[in-house]
Design a protein around this motif. Sequence first.
Motif, mmCIF file in Angstrom:
data_model
loop_
_atom_site.group_PDB
_atom_site.id
_atom_site.type_symbol
_atom_site.label_atom_id
_atom_site.label_comp_id
_atom_site.label_asym_id
_atom_site.label_seq_id
_atom_site.Cartn_x
_atom_site.Cartn_y
_atom_site.Cartn_z
ATOM 1 N N SER A 30 7.342 13.133 0.354
ATOM 2 C CA SER A 30 7.761 11.467 0.816
ATOM 3 C C SER A 30 6.937 10.554 -0.379
ATOM 4 N N LYS A 31 5.944 10.909 -0.608
ATOM 5 C CA LYS A 31 4.983 9.948 -1.705
ATOM 6 C C LYS A 31 4.640 8.642 -0.896
ATOM 7 N N VAL A 32 4.557 8.890 0.239
ATOM 8 C CA VAL A 32 3.774 7.614 1.186
ATOM 9 C C VAL A 32 2.405 7.361 0.709
ATOM 10 N N ASN A 33 1.726 6.351 0.553
ATOM 11 C CA ASN A 33 0.589 5.968 0.504
ATOM 12 C C ASN A 33 -0.055 5.940 1.571
ATOM 13 N N LEU A 34 -0.945 7.072 1.481
ATOM 14 C CA LEU A 34 -2.012 7.580 3.044
ATOM 15 C C LEU A 34 -3.472 6.937 3.103
ATOM 16 N N LYS A 35 -3.839 6.358 1.982
ATOM 17 C CA LYS A 35 -5.151 6.070 1.988
ATOM 18 C C LYS A 35 -5.579 5.245 3.056
ATOM 19 N N GLU A 36 -5.176 3.929 3.130
ATOM 20 C CA GLU A 36 -5.586 3.153 4.378
ATOM 21 C C GLU A 36 -5.492 3.782 5.707
ATOM 22 N N TYR A 37 -4.260 4.438 5.862
ATOM 23 C CA TYR A 37 -3.857 5.025 7.242
ATOM 24 C C TYR A 37 -4.982 6.059 7.418
#
Length: 113
Positions: A30-37
């Motif tokens: 999905s290439k969702v940005n996960l860093k902050e989550y």
Amino acid sequence: MTKIHRLSEAEFNNTFEPPMQLLGMDDESSKVNLKEYVENIILEEGLNTSIEDIEIHYVYHHPRKRYEHILLNYGIENVYATIVVSLSNKQIEGYHILDLNEKYSLDEEEKKD
């Protein structure tokens, strides 16, 4: 601050349907940005780790391409902070702490060996 949602066992199970498909190196995630989550999961759960030390161990897709499960290891064998992404809108649905040791009594099996 990114709002996070810890999925209940029932909510998590609603995003799971066998056979989940393990993504390979050439498959599209999905290439969702996960860093902050992920940073917020670490804080919320009081995990003894940092964003630099967490590793993506597995990425699975729902057989009908509804959800993506991203399994993050944070230093405990067979325990994963699992982020669930809706593949239809590329939004994070929430996370679930998936403890395979507890779920499948893996600790007990290892003690027997």
